[in-house]
Design an enzyme around this catalytic site. Structure first.
Site, short mmCIF file in Angstrom:
data_model
loop_
_atom_site.label_atom_id
_atom_site.label_comp_id
_atom_site.label_asym_id
_atom_site.label_seq_id
_atom_site.Cartn_x
_atom_site.Cartn_y
_atom_site.Cartn_z
N HIS A 199 26.13 59.71 38.75
CA HIS A 199 25.68 59.39 40.11
C HIS A 199 24.16 59.49 40.18
CE1 HIS A 199 29.74 61.25 41.65
NE2 HIS A 199 29.92 60.08 41.06
C1 LIG Z 1 31.16 56.06 34.98
C2 LIG Z 1 30.90 56.13 36.46
C3 LIG Z 1 31.81 56.82 37.26
C4 LIG Z 1 31.58 56.92 38.64
N1 LIG Z 1 32.54 57.49 39.44
C5 LIG Z 1 32.42 57.38 40.80
C6 LIG Z 1 33.49 57.77 41.65
O1 LIG Z 1 34.58 58.16 41.21
N2 LIG Z 1 33.27 57.68 42.99
C7 LIG Z 1 32.09 57.22 43.54
O2 LIG Z 1 31.96 57.20 44.76
N3 LIG Z 1 31.09 56.82 42.73
C8 LIG Z 1 31.23 56.86 41.39
N4 LIG Z 1 30.23 56.41 40.59
C9 LIG Z 1 28.97 55.97 41.21
C10 LIG Z 1 29.05 54.59 41.88
O3 LIG Z 1 29.64 53.67 41.01
C11 LIG Z 1 27.63 54.18 42.26
O4 LIG Z 1 27.14 55.10 43.23
C12 LIG Z 1 27.54 52.77 42.82
O5 LIG Z 1 28.07 51.83 41.92
C13 LIG Z 1 26.09 52.44 43.12
O6 LIG Z 1 26.03 51.14 43.63
P1 LIG Z 1 24.67 50.31 43.62
O7 LIG Z 1 24.95 49.05 44.37
O8 LIG Z 1 23.58 51.18 44.09
O9 LIG Z 1 24.31 50.00 42.10
P2 LIG Z 1 25.14 49.63 40.79
O10 LIG Z 1 26.59 49.80 41.01
O11 LIG Z 1 24.47 50.37 39.70
O12 LIG Z 1 24.88 48.07 40.62
C14 LIG Z 1 23.62 47.54 40.29
C15 LIG Z 1 23.82 46.22 39.58
O13 LIG Z 1 22.55 45.58 39.46
C16 LIG Z 1 22.47 44.96 38.19
N5 LIG Z 1 21.03 44.84 37.82
C17 LIG Z 1 20.20 45.84 37.47
N6 LIG Z 1 18.96 45.35 37.19
C18 LIG Z 1 19.04 44.02 37.38
C19 LIG Z 1 18.09 42.96 37.25
N7 LIG Z 1 16.81 43.20 36.89
N8 LIG Z 1 18.49 41.69 37.50
C20 LIG Z 1 19.78 41.43 37.87
N9 LIG Z 1 20.72 42.41 38.01
C21 LIG Z 1 20.36 43.69 37.78
C22 LIG Z 1 23.21 45.91 37.27
O14 LIG Z 1 23.62 45.24 36.09
C23 LIG Z 1 24.37 46.36 38.16
O15 LIG Z 1 25.50 45.55 37.99
C24 LIG Z 1 30.41 56.33 39.21
C25 LIG Z 1 29.51 55.64 38.40
C26 LIG Z 1 29.75 55.53 37.03
C27 LIG Z 1 28.75 54.79 36.18
#
Ligand SMILES: Cc1cc2nc3c(=O)[nH]c(=O)nc-3n(C[C@H](O)[C@H](O)[C@H](O)COP(=O)(O)OP(=O)(O)OC[C@H]3O[C@@H](n4cnc5c(N)ncnc54)[C@H](O)[C@@H]3O)c2cc1C
Length: 474
Positions: A409
């Site tokens: 996280h």
């Molecule tokens: C293994 C794991 C287990 C987890 N377990 C839980 C859980 O059980 N419960 C929970 O609530 N949360 C959990 N989380 C956390 C949760 O998944 C994240 O808080 C959430 O996904 C964050 O969302 P986000 O939109 O901020 O970013 P992200 O989900 O990180 O998405 C960002 C996206 O942007 C893309 N990206 C990055 N840079 C670029 C670029 N320059 N150009 C184009 N695309 C780009 C990436 O490839 C990615 O797909 C877990 C995370 C992981 C990794």
């Protein structure tokens, strides 16, 4: 349908990053009738392209095959997803709404407008309607129940957390299974394998320079731009593009320490549902929960403990992996020349590490109360425990060299709020002094969510996207 790619493309709205923040933002913009382009660096793979938590999944859906590090003393080894749907594809989907006391703290420290539990409720409800939250029907798996029993034996309270999961279909939920189909139905266009390299404001619009499949450069022009690359990549992209004010200065984690318990009877059978028990009553000092306990995950956790590792071959069915986590550690993200991975650093206050260490002691007590016959902390230099009394011999403070911190996280690298001294955006994700540019992901959190963060990321993205649409993206 595969989106045709040309050298110059255009859309009313471009969203970079298709994790929970980006996918929800893009869906609402497309449904509001705006031509919307969603760019994703990673591949577009079906949810079941690889077994969950398998090495294949890690290889294809994680950034750098799961090897990313925040350098410090101790360092934090964290993971990020890199695929359509972002973290929602690879996570366990344990689900909580943001605790109201956390929202109150953020309102106080960062002066965020209208971010109360009541104000967020409709956004949670709207996201939950599409993302599907469910409690495990029937009995929890024994590995999970043991944590509940141990807590009860000590007079503590444990809960069985709900998940983003379709238990009828036996399938986890994710953005690629929920919001992204909705986005496409609304006419939204998704381009996978497209990495945004840089953004700039030109003639009243935003220009994104991106690279498709590492070879082909593409320019995309947008009236409104949302950056949703996750809490590490969003500040990296913005800093690479010359936007630096309060960007990447306040990264936070939920660092974890783990222990492995060996029980007197089988608790961990192939095909058991994922464990769901959590002990939340000590939060925010620390929270406790169960991890995936496949033989490979046990082996990884026991990398520095050969004695307990030797039991995996014969007794994996009697072993369970558990974690303690809190919000200690303050990090920074800095772009490096050449546009490769950013440099991430972290520093820890002794008090935060002490609380985490106290959490490990509590977890050990709960596991012995649950019938464990041996407990091995995954801390280099710490011996296997055969009784709770042996905890008395532990050092008063956790030696930093033993703090093997991992995290899944990350957040708060570009916090929102009206406190311009520390905030990167206003209360709704609008980047200061950058018209038409918004952040829409976990970067916006004002600190650790303490609860599992995906629910917070989704609801805040939903709230902010509706406000942007209402304001016609001004
Ligand atoms: C293994 C794991 C287990 C987890 N377990 C839980 C859980 O059980 N419960 C929970 O609530 N949360 C959990 N989380 C956390 C949760 O998944 C994240 O808080 C959430 O996904 C964050 O969302 P986000 O939109 O901020 O970013 P992200 O989900 O990180 O998405 C960002 C996206 O942007 C893309 N990206 C990055 N840079 C670029 C670029 N320059 N150009 C184009 N695309 C780009 C990436 O490839 C990615 O797909 C877990 C995370 C992981 C990794």
């Amino acid at each position: 349908m595969i989106e045709p790619i040309t050298e110059r493309m255009r859309a009313d709205v471009v969203v970079i990053g298709s994790g929970p923040g980006g996918a929800i933002t893009a869906t609402l913009c497309a449904e509001a009738g705006r031509s919307t382009l969603l760019l994703e660096e990673g591949p577009d793979l079906p949810l079941d392209a690889a077994p969950h938590f398998s090495s294949d999944e890690i290889l294809h859906k994680y950034r750098n095959a799961g090897v990313t590090m925040a350098f410090g003393n101790p360092s934090v080894s964290y993971v990020e997803a890199r695929c359509v749907g972002g973290g929602s594809e690879v996570n366990r989907g344990l689900y909580h709404r943001t605790p109201p006391y956390i929202l109150d703290q953020w309102a106080g420290s960062h002066h965020v407008d209208a971010l109360t539990a009541d104000a967020l409720t409709p956004h949670f409800e709207a996201c939950e309607g599409t993302a599907r939250i469910a409690a495990l029907p029937g009995a929890p798996p024994p590995l999970s129940q043991r944590l509940g029993d141990g807590a009860a034996g000590l007079g503590w309270e444990a809960i069985a957390a709900p998940r983003l999961y379709d238990y009828e279909a036996g399938r986890k939920q994710s953005m690629s299974a929920t919001f992204i189909p909705r986005f496409r139905r609304a006419g939204g266009r998704l381009i996978a394998d497209m990495r945004a390299l840089r953004i700039r404001r030109i003639n009243g619009r935003w220009e994104v320079t991106a690279r498709h499949r590492c070879t082909r450069d593409v320019t995309i022009i947008a009236d409104a731009l949302f950056v949703a690359c996750g809490a590490v990549q969003t500040p990296a992209l913005l800093r690479r593009s010359g936007l630096r004010r309060n960007i990447g200065d306040s990264l936070r984690f939920h660092p974890m320490l783990k222990v492995v318990a060996l029980f007197d009877a089988p608790v961990n059978r192939p095909g058991d549902p994922d464990p769901v028990h959590q002990i939340k009553m000590f939060e925010p000092r620390f929270g406790i929960g169960c991890s995936i306990s496949s033989p490979s995950m046990l082996a990884l956790a026991l990398a520095t403990n050969a004695q307990m590792r030797a039991h995996i071959a014969t007794h994996a069915d009697r072993m369970g992996l558990y974690y303690v986590q809190n919000g200690t550690g303050h990090g920074r993200v800095r772009a490096l020349p050449g546009g490769c991975d950013p440099l991430v650093s972290v520093r820890h206050e002794a008090a935060g590490l002490d609380e985490l260490y106290d959490g490990v002691r509590h977890l050990v007590r709960a596991l012995f109360a649950a019938g464990a016959i041996m407990v091995q902390p995954c801390l280099p230099g710490f011996a296997m425990l055969r009784s709770v009394e042996e905890l008395a011999a532990w050092p008063e403070h956790l030696p930093r060299r033993s703090a093997l911190l991992t995290s899944v996280h990350v957040f708060a690298s570009c916090p929102m709020g009206e406190n311009r001294r520390i905030c990167a955006t206003d209360s709704w994700g609008r980047v200061h002094d950058a018209d038409g540019l918004r952040i829409a992901d976990a970067s916006l959190m004002c600190g650790p969510t303490i609860a599992n963060p995906q629910g917070s990321v989704m609801a805040i993205a939903h709230r902010n996207a509706l406000q942007a649409i209402e304001r016609r993206f001004a």
